[in-house]
Write a protein that holds these residues in place. Sequence first.
Motif, PDB file in Angstrom:
ATOM      1  N   LEU A  14      44.652  37.836  42.836  1.00  0.00           N
ATOM      2  CA  LEU A  14      43.844  39.030  42.572  1.00  0.00           C
ATOM      3  C   LEU A  14      42.972  39.234  43.801  1.00  0.00           C
ATOM      4  CD1 LEU A  14      42.646  38.667  38.859  1.00  0.00           C
ATOM      5  CD2 LEU A  14      44.033  40.514  39.791  1.00  0.00           C
ATOM      6  N   GLU A  15      43.164  40.347  44.492  1.00  0.00           N
ATOM      7  CA  GLU A  15      42.464  40.544  45.762  1.00  0.00           C
ATOM      8  C   GLU A  15      41.901  41.954  45.875  1.00  0.00           C
ATOM      9  OE1 GLU A  15      44.881  39.176  49.167  1.00  0.00           O
ATOM     10  OE2 GLU A  15      46.381  38.678  47.654  1.00  0.00           O
ATOM     11  N   GLN A  16      40.800  42.038  46.561  1.00  0.00           N
ATOM     12  CA  GLN A  16      40.210  43.333  46.881  1.00  0.00           C
ATOM     13  C   GLN A  16      39.417  43.203  48.187  1.00  0.00           C
ATOM     14  OE1 GLN A  16      37.561  44.880  43.888  1.00  0.00           O
ATOM     15  NE2 GLN A  16      37.503  46.909  44.773  1.00  0.00           N
ATOM     16  N   PRO A  17      40.011  43.616  49.325  1.00  0.00           N
ATOM     17  CA  PRO A  17      41.347  44.208  49.499  1.00  0.00           C
ATOM     18  C   PRO A  17      42.446  43.137  49.494  1.00  0.00           C
ATOM     19  CG  PRO A  17      40.271  43.986  51.613  1.00  0.00           C
ATOM     20  CD  PRO A  17      39.266  43.552  50.589  1.00  0.00           C
ATOM     21  N   ARG A  18      43.688  43.576  49.437  1.00  0.00           N
ATOM     22  CA  ARG A  18      44.826  42.653  49.386  1.00  0.00           C
ATOM     23  C   ARG A  18      45.184  42.239  50.810  1.00  0.00           C
ATOM     24  NH1 ARG A  18      50.237  44.674  46.471  1.00  0.00           N
ATOM     25  NH2 ARG A  18      50.415  45.754  48.466  1.00  0.00           N
ATOM     26  N   ASP A  19      44.605  41.119  51.257  1.00  0.00           N
ATOM     27  CA  ASP A  19      44.771  40.738  52.664  1.00  0.00           C
ATOM     28  C   ASP A  19      45.153  39.275  52.869  1.00  0.00           C
ATOM     29  OD1 ASP A  19      42.410  39.633  51.844  1.00  0.00           O
ATOM     30  OD2 ASP A  19      41.160  40.517  53.418  1.00  0.00           O
ATOM     31  N   LEU A  20      45.451  38.529  51.801  1.00  0.00           N
ATOM     32  CA  LEU A  20      45.886  37.141  51.970  1.00  0.00           C
ATOM     33  C   LEU A  20      47.293  37.099  52.559  1.00  0.00           C
ATOM     34  CD1 LEU A  20      44.681  35.389  48.676  1.00  0.00           C
ATOM     35  CD2 LEU A  20      43.688  35.195  50.954  1.00  0.00           C
ATOM     36  N   GLN A  21      47.502  36.183  53.493  1.00  0.00           N
ATOM     37  CA  GLN A  21      48.814  36.022  54.123  1.00  0.00           C
ATOM     38  C   GLN A  21      49.585  34.944  53.360  1.00  0.00           C
ATOM     39  OE1 GLN A  21      49.608  38.130  56.752  1.00  0.00           O
ATOM     40  NE2 GLN A  21      47.604  38.992  56.202  1.00  0.00           N
ATOM     41  N   VAL A  22      50.425  35.371  52.420  1.00  0.00           N
ATOM     42  CA  VAL A  22      51.164  34.430  51.580  1.00  0.00           C
ATOM     43  C   VAL A  22      52.652  34.766  51.616  1.00  0.00           C
ATOM     44  CG1 VAL A  22      49.227  33.946  50.036  1.00  0.00           C
ATOM     45  CG2 VAL A  22      50.731  35.881  49.548  1.00  0.00           C
ATOM     46  N   THR A  23      53.463  33.840  51.104  1.00  0.00           N
ATOM     47  CA  THR A  23      54.915  34.050  51.086  1.00  0.00           C
ATOM     48  C   THR A  23      55.285  35.086  50.028  1.00  0.00           C
ATOM     49  OG1 THR A  23      55.187  32.219  49.524  1.00  0.00           O
ATOM     50  CG2 THR A  23      55.331  31.691  51.869  1.00  0.00           C
ATOM     51  N   LYS A  24      56.497  35.593  50.125  1.00  0.00           N
ATOM     52  CA  LYS A  24      56.935  36.675  49.236  1.00  0.00           C
ATOM     53  C   LYS A  24      57.098  36.217  47.786  1.00  0.00           C
ATOM     54  CE  LYS A  24      61.845  35.934  50.347  1.00  0.00           C
ATOM     55  NZ  LYS A  24      63.076  36.568  50.872  1.00  0.00           N
ATOM     56  N   ILE A  26      54.898  34.827  46.098  1.00  0.00           N
ATOM     57  CA  ILE A  26      53.590  34.977  45.452  1.00  0.00           C
ATOM     58  C   ILE A  26      53.261  36.463  45.346  1.00  0.00           C
ATOM     59  CG2 ILE A  26      51.132  34.443  45.624  1.00  0.00           C
ATOM     60  CD1 ILE A  26      51.967  31.971  47.305  1.00  0.00           C
ATOM     61  N   THR A  27      53.108  36.949  44.125  1.00  0.00           N
ATOM     62  CA  THR A  27      52.796  38.366  43.908  1.00  0.00           C
ATOM     63  C   THR A  27      51.302  38.598  44.070  1.00  0.00           C
ATOM     64  OG1 THR A  27      54.604  38.482  42.302  1.00  0.00           O
ATOM     65  CG2 THR A  27      53.023  40.303  42.322  1.00  0.00           C
ATOM     66  N   GLN A  28      50.960  39.612  44.865  1.00  0.00           N
ATOM     67  CA  GLN A  28      49.560  39.933  45.128  1.00  0.00           C
ATOM     68  C   GLN A  28      49.161  41.180  44.341  1.00  0.00           C
ATOM     69  OE1 GLN A  28      50.572  39.485  49.587  1.00  0.00           O
ATOM     70  NE2 GLN A  28      48.349  39.131  49.523  1.00  0.00           N
ATOM     71  N   TYR A  29      48.110  41.036  43.518  1.00  0.00           N
ATOM     72  CA  TYR A  29      47.622  42.147  42.707  1.00  0.00           C
ATOM     73  C   TYR A  29      46.339  42.703  43.314  1.00  0.00           C
ATOM     74  CZ  TYR A  29      50.820  40.975  38.874  1.00  0.00           C
ATOM     75  OH  TYR A  29      51.933  40.746  38.102  1.00  0.00           O
ATOM     76  N   ALA A  30      46.291  44.013  43.445  1.00  0.00           N
ATOM     77  CA  ALA A  30      45.078  44.715  43.862  1.00  0.00           C
ATOM     78  C   ALA A  30      44.481  45.380  42.618  1.00  0.00           C
ATOM     79  CB  ALA A  30      45.417  45.744  44.935  1.00  0.00           C
ATOM     80  N   PRO A  31      43.295  45.999  42.722  1.00  0.00           N
ATOM     81  CA  PRO A  31      42.713  46.674  41.558  1.00  0.00           C
ATOM     82  C   PRO A  31      43.651  47.743  40.997  1.00  0.00           C
ATOM     83  CG  PRO A  31      41.068  46.426  43.276  1.00  0.00           C
ATOM     84  CD  PRO A  31      42.375  46.012  43.879  1.00  0.00           C
ATOM     85  N   LEU A  32      43.861  47.716  39.693  1.00  0.00           N
ATOM     86  CA  LEU A  32      44.692  48.709  39.010  1.00  0.00           C
ATOM     87  C   LEU A  32      43.786  49.821  38.501  1.00  0.00           C
ATOM     88  CD1 LEU A  32      47.491  49.498  37.924  1.00  0.00           C
ATOM     89  CD2 LEU A  32      46.968  48.162  35.868  1.00  0.00           C
ATOM     90  N   GLU A  33      44.031  51.028  38.988  1.00  0.00           N
ATOM     91  CA  GLU A  33      43.174  52.177  38.677  1.00  0.00           C
ATOM     92  C   GLU A  33      41.714  51.867  39.018  1.00  0.00           C
ATOM     93  OE1 GLU A  33      43.851  53.190  34.612  1.00  0.00           O
ATOM     94  OE2 GLU A  33      45.839  54.061  34.999  1.00  0.00           O
ATOM     95  N   GLY A  34      41.532  51.165  40.149  1.00  0.00           N
ATOM     96  CA  GLY A  34      40.191  50.872  40.649  1.00  0.00           C
ATOM     97  C   GLY A  34      39.491  49.718  39.979  1.00  0.00           C
ATOM     98  N   SER A  35      40.190  48.953  39.130  1.00  0.00           N
ATOM     99  CA  SER A  35      39.537  47.864  38.391  1.00  0.00           C
ATOM    100  C   SER A  35      40.393  46.607  38.396  1.00  0.00           C
ATOM    101  CB  SER A  35      39.268  48.297  36.945  1.00  0.00           C
ATOM    102  OG  SER A  35      38.807  47.207  36.172  1.00  0.00           O
ATOM    103  N   LEU A  36      39.780  45.482  38.803  1.00  0.00           N
ATOM    104  CA  LEU A  36      40.476  44.199  38.731  1.00  0.00           C
ATOM    105  C   LEU A  36      40.597  43.720  37.288  1.00  0.00           C
ATOM    106  CD1 LEU A  36      39.096  42.176  41.797  1.00  0.00           C
ATOM    107  CD2 LEU A  36      41.441  42.942  41.419  1.00  0.00           C
ATOM    108  N   GLU A  37      39.743  44.241  36.404  1.00  0.00           N
ATOM    109  CA  GLU A  37      39.855  43.886  34.983  1.00  0.00           C
ATOM    110  C   GLU A  37      41.187  44.376  34.419  1.00  0.00           C
ATOM    111  OE1 GLU A  37      36.164  45.742  33.719  1.00  0.00           O
ATOM    112  OE2 GLU A  37      35.362  43.767  33.225  1.00  0.00           O
TER     113      GLU A  37
END
Length: 245
Positions: A14-24, A26-37
């Motif tokens: 869970l990232e804001q912004p989505r900037d971690l350098q990880v392998t493919k 690992i799925t990276q989630y950004a805020p959905l509709e502006g909310s990490l909740e």
Amino acid sequence: AEFYSQQDCIVKTLEQPRDLQVTKEITQYAPLEGSLENSADILLLVRPDYTIYDEIRKPSDFKTFADLRMAGVGMVGVVHAAKPIDAIQRFIGKVDFGVIPQVIDTIVFVDSGAVSKVYELTMTVRVPHGMREEDLARPLIEVRDFYSKECEFEIYKWGEETVVFPVKAAKAAKREKSRGHDFAEATLQDRLRRMLHCDFEVELEGNRAVLYLPQREIARVIGHKGKGIMQLEKKLGVKLDVRPR
């Protein structure tokens, strides 16, 4: 994240912004509709083994992190703080006190790119450090060094306030005070031995000293109208309380 992924674990971020350098993998989630909740709600359906939360900053972040952890998701969160104990204090007031050790059971403090401190948190019920009465026993969080298991801090409720007590520092100060007290008492005893020429015992009590003398010696040491004891006090620089031995 990659360490857990290599252990055949399902890992999300869970990232804001989505900037971690990880392998493919690992799925990276950004805020959905502006909310990490909202993103966290999706993660609860996916049920990953571990989630990396980067970073926990706003009150809603602390709540989301706690909700995921209490739902059984392994959580690794990033919290910025000057000291490791400060990272724990940032959770106080944002997460129910009783569940803090379940939400964060380990603190890894990274300073200048290296791990400088690791704490583990446990909940227990006992009398806090420095108190004696059994009826003062209460739930408290012990913050222990991960390697030595020494308790360095206690966190507990005192009325409406939350107390973070530095146990290790208090013990060190007490030992230092005890060494100073013993040295002062030994010095006083040595000086009195050269002045009194009789059996005696002396104990320091705060800013006073209690002088225990045989009954037959008390009148001689106190002197006429207390002049003898006043001279002793003047030479020693401490008030003397004379008591029978």
